[in-house]
Design a protein around this motif. Structure first.
Motif, PDB file in Angstrom:
ATOM      1  N   LYS A  85       0.809  -1.219   0.000  1.00 21.40           N
ATOM      2  CA  LYS A  85       0.000   0.000   0.000  1.00 21.40           C
ATOM      3  C   LYS A  85       0.846   1.275   0.000  1.00 21.40           C
ATOM      4  O   LYS A  85       0.399   2.312  -0.472  1.00 21.40           O
ATOM      5  N   ILE A 119      -3.815   4.113  -5.558  1.00 17.48           N
ATOM      6  CA  ILE A 119      -4.645   2.946  -5.916  1.00 17.48           C
ATOM      7  C   ILE A 119      -5.141   2.248  -4.649  1.00 17.48           C
ATOM      8  O   ILE A 119      -4.376   2.036  -3.710  1.00 17.48           O
ATOM      9  N   ASP A 120      -6.408   1.897  -4.650  1.00 17.81           N
ATOM     10  CA  ASP A 120      -7.012   1.182  -3.524  1.00 17.81           C
ATOM     11  C   ASP A 120      -6.614  -0.298  -3.620  1.00 17.81           C
ATOM     12  O   ASP A 120      -7.252  -1.087  -4.320  1.00 17.81           O
ATOM     13  N   LEU A 123      -9.212  -2.987  -2.742  1.00 18.49           N
ATOM     14  CA  LEU A 123     -10.203  -3.233  -3.797  1.00 18.49           C
ATOM     15  C   LEU A 123      -9.616  -4.129  -4.893  1.00 18.49           C
ATOM     16  O   LEU A 123     -10.252  -5.089  -5.332  1.00 18.49           O
ATOM     17  N   VAL A 124      -8.381  -3.820  -5.313  1.00 16.96           N
ATOM     18  CA  VAL A 124      -7.708  -4.636  -6.339  1.00 16.96           C
ATOM     19  C   VAL A 124      -7.593  -6.077  -5.856  1.00 16.96           C
ATOM     20  O   VAL A 124      -7.888  -7.029  -6.590  1.00 16.96           O
ATOM     21  N   LYS A 127     -10.989  -7.868  -5.903  1.00 12.88           N
ATOM     22  CA  LYS A 127     -11.442  -8.167  -7.275  1.00 12.88           C
ATOM     23  C   LYS A 127     -10.686  -9.373  -7.848  1.00 12.88           C
ATOM     24  O   LYS A 127     -11.283 -10.255  -8.465  1.00 12.88           O
ATOM     25  N   GLU A 190      -6.650  -4.461 -13.015  1.00 18.83           N
ATOM     26  CA  GLU A 190      -7.544  -3.885 -11.987  1.00 18.83           C
ATOM     27  C   GLU A 190      -7.026  -2.529 -11.500  1.00 18.83           C
ATOM     28  O   GLU A 190      -7.805  -1.619 -11.214  1.00 18.83           O
ATOM     29  N   MET A 191      -5.705  -2.401 -11.398  1.00 14.97           N
ATOM     30  CA  MET A 191      -5.124  -1.111 -10.983  1.00 14.97           C
ATOM     31  C   MET A 191      -5.463  -0.017 -11.993  1.00 14.97           C
ATOM     32  O   MET A 191      -5.820   1.108 -11.620  1.00 14.97           O
ATOM     33  N   CYS A 194      -9.000   1.028 -11.610  1.00 12.27           N
ATOM     34  CA  CYS A 194      -9.104   1.923 -10.439  1.00 12.27           C
ATOM     35  C   CYS A 194      -8.730   3.349 -10.826  1.00 12.27           C
ATOM     36  O   CYS A 194      -9.414   4.302 -10.465  1.00 12.27           O
ATOM     37  N   LYS A 197     -11.367   5.027 -13.017  1.00 11.70           N
ATOM     38  CA  LYS A 197     -12.533   5.402 -12.212  1.00 11.70           C
ATOM     39  C   LYS A 197     -12.239   6.682 -11.428  1.00 11.70           C
ATOM     40  O   LYS A 197     -13.043   7.607 -11.395  1.00 11.70           O
ATOM     41  N   ASP A 198     -11.042   6.755 -10.830  1.00 10.49           N
ATOM     42  CA  ASP A 198     -10.651   7.950 -10.073  1.00 10.49           C
ATOM     43  C   ASP A 198     -10.575   9.173 -10.972  1.00 10.49           C
ATOM     44  O   ASP A 198     -11.014  10.251 -10.612  1.00 10.49           O
TER      45      ASP A 198
END
Length: 204
Positions: A85, A119-120, A123-124, A127, A190-191, A194, A197-198
Motif C-alpha cells: 500500500k 490505488i485502492d 479493492l484490487v 477483485k 484492476e489497478m 481503479c 474510475k478515479d
C-alpha cells in the motif's frame, strides 16, 4: 483513435540467494501476455542498487510519462502475490549488490515518512481474489526497507502516488512463472481500472 495508456512494469536483477529473480521472470511473462490493445506496456529490469534506482526512475517517469508504474520484487517469505500500500522514506541500512547503502539511510531528503499509492490495493485484492485466477493475492503495508521499498517510495514521490508495488514469492513456492505472469496481468488490469474510475471522478 484513443491514445494508448502507457504502463511501465519493472522487475529486479538477481541478488543474494535469488540467483533467478522471480520478479523479472514474472514481468517477462507479463510482457508476453500483454495488457490488451489499449495499453502500451514497457518493461525494465532494475539493478539491486540504490544509486541505479536514483538515476533510473526519474528517466523512466520523464521519458515515458506513464499513467502507472508498477514495480515487482521477490520476497523470500511471501507465499501469495502481495500488493504493497505504501513506501517508506527511512530505515535503509541493508547493503545492496554493490555493498552500498545511503549515508542518510533515506530515499528523499525532506520527503514525507510514508507515501501511499493512490490505488485502492484492498479493492484490487478483492477483485482479483474473487476471479477464477487461482493465484492468491494479499495486501501489505511494509515493503521491507530494502531496494523494493526504496524503489517504491522513490516512484511514489516522482509519480505523485501513481505507482504500485507487487511482491511475488520465489518461483515454484507455490506458483510457476506462468501463474505469476497471469496474476500480474490481472492485478495491473484492476489497478488501471481503479485509476480510470478515479480520473473520471476528478474535476481536473
Amino acid at each position: 483513435m484513443a491514445t494508448k495508456r502507457k504502463v511501465i512494469v519493472t522487475g529486479f536483477q538477481p541478488f543474494g540467494e535469488h540467483t533467478i529473480n522471480a520478479s523479472w521472470v514474472a514481468v517477462q511473462e507479463l510482457e508476453r501476455l500483454g495488457l490488451g490493445q489499449s495499453v502500451e506496456l514497457h518493461v525494465c529490469e532494475v539493478p539491486v542498487e540504490y544509486l541505479a534506482v536514483q538515476s533510473l526512475l526519474p528517466v523512466l517517469w520523464r521519458q515515458h510519462q506513464p499513467q502507472l508504474v508498477v514495480h515487482v520484487g521477490v520476497s523470500g517469505i511471501a507465499t501469495m502475490v502481495t500488493l504493497e500500500k505504501c513506501g517508506h522514506n527511512h530505515g535503509y541500512k541493508r547493503l545492496d549488490n554493490c555493498s552500498f547503502c545511503p549515508d542518510s539511510q533515506c530515499c528523499i531528503d525532506g520527503g514525507p515518512d510514508c507515501i501511499d499509492s493512490v490505488i485502492d490495493m484492498g479493492l484490487v485484492c478483492r477483485k482479483v481474489n474473487s476471479s477464477s485466477l487461482g493465484v492468491a493475492v494479499a495486501v501489505s503495508e511494509d515493503a521491507g526497507r530494502y531496494l523494493c521499498d526504496y524503489t517504491y517510495y522513490t516512484s511514489l514521490y516522482l509519480g505523485k502516488g501513481r505507482s504500485a508495488f507487487v511482491h511475488v514469492p520465489p518461483l515454484g513456492k507455490p506458483y510457476s512463472a506462468q501463474d505469476l505472469g497471469r496474476a500480474l496481468q490481472a492485478v495491473v488490469g484492476e489497478m488501471l481500472a481503479c485509476l480510470v474510475k478515479d480520473d473520471n471522478h476528478c474535476s481536473h
